[in-house]
Design a protein around this motif. Structure first.
Motif, mmCIF file in Angstrom:
data_model
loop_
_atom_site.group_PDB
_atom_site.id
_atom_site.type_symbol
_atom_site.label_atom_id
_atom_site.label_comp_id
_atom_site.label_asym_id
_atom_site.label_seq_id
_atom_site.Cartn_x
_atom_site.Cartn_y
_atom_site.Cartn_z
ATOM 1 N N GLN A 1 3.010 11.540 9.075
ATOM 2 C CA GLN A 1 2.501 10.758 10.196
ATOM 3 C C GLN A 1 1.188 10.074 9.807
ATOM 4 N N LEU A 2 0.373 10.761 9.017
ATOM 5 C CA LEU A 2 -0.888 10.191 8.558
ATOM 6 C C LEU A 2 -0.658 8.898 7.779
ATOM 7 N N ASP A 3 0.343 8.879 6.919
ATOM 8 C CA ASP A 3 0.628 7.678 6.134
ATOM 9 C C ASP A 3 1.123 6.548 7.025
ATOM 10 N N VAL A 4 1.984 6.871 7.999
ATOM 11 C CA VAL A 4 2.477 5.856 8.925
ATOM 12 C C VAL A 4 1.304 5.205 9.672
ATOM 13 N N THR A 5 0.347 6.019 10.091
ATOM 14 C CA THR A 5 -0.831 5.498 10.793
ATOM 15 C C THR A 5 -1.639 4.563 9.899
ATOM 16 N N CYS B 1 -6.159 4.194 -14.718
ATOM 17 C CA CYS B 1 -6.660 4.277 -13.347
ATOM 18 C C CYS B 1 -7.697 3.204 -13.005
ATOM 19 N N SER B 2 -8.346 2.619 -14.004
ATOM 20 C CA SER B 2 -9.311 1.560 -13.717
ATOM 21 C C SER B 2 -9.611 0.782 -14.995
ATOM 22 N N LEU B 3 -10.229 -0.362 -14.826
ATOM 23 C CA LEU B 3 -10.640 -1.187 -15.958
ATOM 24 C C LEU B 3 -12.059 -0.833 -16.368
ATOM 25 N N LYS B 4 -12.367 -1.077 -17.633
ATOM 26 C CA LYS B 4 -13.736 -0.916 -18.128
ATOM 27 C C LYS B 4 -14.326 -2.298 -18.387
ATOM 28 N N TYR B 5 -15.611 -2.398 -18.149
ATOM 29 C CA TYR B 5 -16.310 -3.659 -18.373
ATOM 30 C C TYR B 5 -17.492 -3.425 -19.310
ATOM 31 N N CYS B 6 -17.670 -4.366 -20.229
ATOM 32 C CA CYS B 6 -18.804 -4.323 -21.149
ATOM 33 C C CYS B 6 -19.664 -5.562 -20.913
ATOM 34 N N ARG B 7 -20.915 -5.465 -21.325
ATOM 35 C CA ARG B 7 -21.816 -6.612 -21.205
ATOM 36 C C ARG B 7 -22.003 -7.257 -22.570
ATOM 37 N N GLY B 8 -21.966 -8.601 -22.580
ATOM 38 C CA GLY B 8 -22.176 -9.318 -23.825
ATOM 39 C C GLY B 8 -23.591 -9.135 -24.334
ATOM 40 N N GLY C 1 0.807 -1.215 0.000
ATOM 41 C CA GLY C 1 0.000 0.000 0.000
ATOM 42 C C GLY C 1 0.840 1.265 0.000
ATOM 43 N N VAL C 2 1.904 1.277 -0.827
ATOM 44 C CA VAL C 2 2.861 2.380 -0.831
ATOM 45 C C VAL C 2 3.010 2.953 -2.236
ATOM 46 N N GLN C 3 3.001 4.272 -2.326
ATOM 47 C CA GLN C 3 3.358 4.952 -3.563
ATOM 48 C C GLN C 3 4.597 5.807 -3.315
ATOM 49 N N ILE C 4 5.569 5.704 -4.200
ATOM 50 C CA ILE C 4 6.780 6.533 -4.130
ATOM 51 C C ILE C 4 6.803 7.426 -5.359
ATOM 52 N N GLN D 1 -4.072 4.027 -1.929
ATOM 53 C CA GLN D 1 -5.380 3.398 -1.837
ATOM 54 C C GLN D 1 -5.612 2.485 -3.033
ATOM 55 N N LYS D 2 -6.068 1.290 -2.773
ATOM 56 C CA LYS D 2 -6.404 0.382 -3.870
ATOM 57 C C LYS D 2 -7.506 1.020 -4.718
ATOM 58 N N GLY D 3 -7.415 0.815 -6.010
ATOM 59 C CA GLY D 3 -8.405 1.383 -6.913
ATOM 60 C C GLY D 3 -7.965 2.673 -7.561
ATOM 61 N N GLU D 4 -6.804 3.213 -7.143
ATOM 62 C CA GLU D 4 -6.308 4.442 -7.750
ATOM 63 C C GLU D 4 -5.511 4.162 -9.022
ATOM 64 N N PHE D 5 -5.112 2.924 -9.217
ATOM 65 C CA PHE D 5 -4.317 2.513 -10.369
ATOM 66 C C PHE D 5 -4.701 1.067 -10.647
ATOM 67 N N ILE D 6 -4.732 0.651 -11.917
ATOM 68 C CA ILE D 6 -5.054 -0.748 -12.181
ATOM 69 C C ILE D 6 -3.961 -1.633 -11.600
ATOM 70 N N SER D 7 -4.303 -2.872 -11.285
ATOM 71 C CA SER D 7 -3.380 -3.774 -10.610
ATOM 72 C C SER D 7 -2.186 -4.116 -11.507
ATOM 73 N N SER D 8 -1.115 -4.597 -10.877
ATOM 74 C CA SER D 8 0.066 -4.997 -11.656
ATOM 75 C C SER D 8 -0.275 -6.145 -12.603
ATOM 76 N N ASP D 9 -1.150 -7.038 -12.181
ATOM 77 C CA ASP D 9 -1.543 -8.160 -13.034
ATOM 78 C C ASP D 9 -2.294 -7.655 -14.268
ATOM 79 N N ALA D 10 -3.234 -6.723 -14.060
ATOM 80 C CA ALA D 10 -3.972 -6.158 -15.199
ATOM 81 C C ALA D 10 -3.049 -5.349 -16.094
ATOM 82 N N MET D 11 -2.109 -4.617 -15.464
ATOM 83 C CA MET D 11 -1.170 -3.809 -16.241
ATOM 84 C C MET D 11 -0.301 -4.699 -17.122
ATOM 85 N N ALA D 12 0.107 -5.850 -16.614
ATOM 86 C CA ALA D 12 0.968 -6.760 -17.365
ATOM 87 C C ALA D 12 0.251 -7.371 -18.567
ATOM 88 N N LYS D 13 -1.060 -7.302 -18.584
ATOM 89 C CA LYS D 13 -1.833 -7.879 -19.689
ATOM 90 C C LYS D 13 -2.212 -6.845 -20.755
#
Length: 273
Positions: free
Chosen positions: A170-174, A229-236, A75-78, A104-116
């Motif tokens: 300090q907020l991030d450490v907490t 920042c996020s994935l899009k989903y469509c319906r068949g 849960g770290v961004q540098i 925060q999760k959801g601010e960037f697509i996951s590493s797995d999704a990014m790799a695809k």
């Protein structure tokens, strides 16, 4: 530390990216991005699924090299900035700063999704679909890079040149301490507060400080002009799909961060004027 200065889609036919159903491991994309000033910058985005990390890097038009590393596991961004010296003002060296924040999760697509992800039209100039504005961060702690592994193992390598200029809050450490398996005492051993003011008056903003050798609080804005920042989903739409949703693209965003932080002398913050 020092060296001489020498989009989104509506229809499947218009998808910028194709998401593969197999894990292809580490990947790298080169993206041409138009910033708000009209300049075209090239971003390099890479994903490491094993480490669960995404890294984005680009050089601003003023020469500043910006690196963003997202460590999903912790849960770290540098955000790292390498700022060139101003030769006309007697600076022939560069500075490196690192800003370490909770992610925060959801601010960037996951590493797995990014790799695809694979880029369909590499020469296209991209612009983000959504501007997520600017976050203001008042950094109140130094990170001890040598002990930073309790926050993220990636700080030591990425911020090796910023041993005296790696910051967090300090907020991030907490927030990190609230994660499963985290230890507040271990996290606190990796940070230290700013030095106490030598007199009753705390250092002010560098913009308002006349003495070039006096400590002050600097400000630096870093903007990521384009990122998935996020994935899009469509319906068949066929009877066989029964309206089931599937990944059909990505949403892209822009986001800025304004960091306020301590410097031991105004000479280290000449841009904040």
């Amino acid at each position: 530390m020092f060296l001489r200065r020498n989009i989104g889609c509506t229809y499947c036919a218009t998808l910028l990216y194709i998401l593969y159903s197999v894990n292809l491991g580490d990947t790298q994309l080169l993206i041409n991005v138009k910033n708000q000033g009209g300049d075209v910058l090239q971003e390099t985005i890479s994903a490491n699924v094993t480490e669960d990390v995404v890294t984005l890097e680009f050089q601003r038009s003023d020469g500043t090299l910006v690196t963003q590393l997202v460590d999903f596991r912790n849960g770290v961004q540098i955000l790292k900035a390498l700022v060139l010296g101003e030769e006309e003002r007697g600076q022939s060296q560069y500075q490196v700063m690192c800003f370490v924040c909770h992610f925060q999760k959801g601010e960037f697509i996951s590493s797995d999704a990014m790799a695809k992800l694979r880029q369909k039209n590499p020469g296209t100039i991209r612009t983000p679909e959504e501007d997520r504005g600017r976050d203001n961060h008042t950094m109140d702690l130094f990170v001890d890079v040598a002990r930073s592994g309790v926050i993220s193992r990636h700080i030591a390598s990425l911020c090796a040149e910023a041993r005296d200029a790696t910051y967090t809050r300090q907020l991030d450490v907490t927030q990190w301490a609230a994660q499963p398996g985290a230890s507040l005492s271990s996290l606190l051993s990796a940070v230290r507060p700013y030095p106490a003011a030598s007199d009753a008056k705390a250092p002010g903003r560098c913009l308002e400080t006349a003495d070039p050798w006096a400590p002050c609080h600097c400000r630096l804005e870093l903007c990521i002009g384009w990122y998935p920042c996020s994935l899009k989903y469509c319906r068949g739409k066929t009877a066989a799909s029964s309206g089931a949703s599937y990944r059909c693209g990505i949403k892209t965003c822009r986001k800025c961060s304004l960091f306020a932080y301590y410097v031991r002398e105004k000479q280290l913050c000449l841009w904040d004027e």
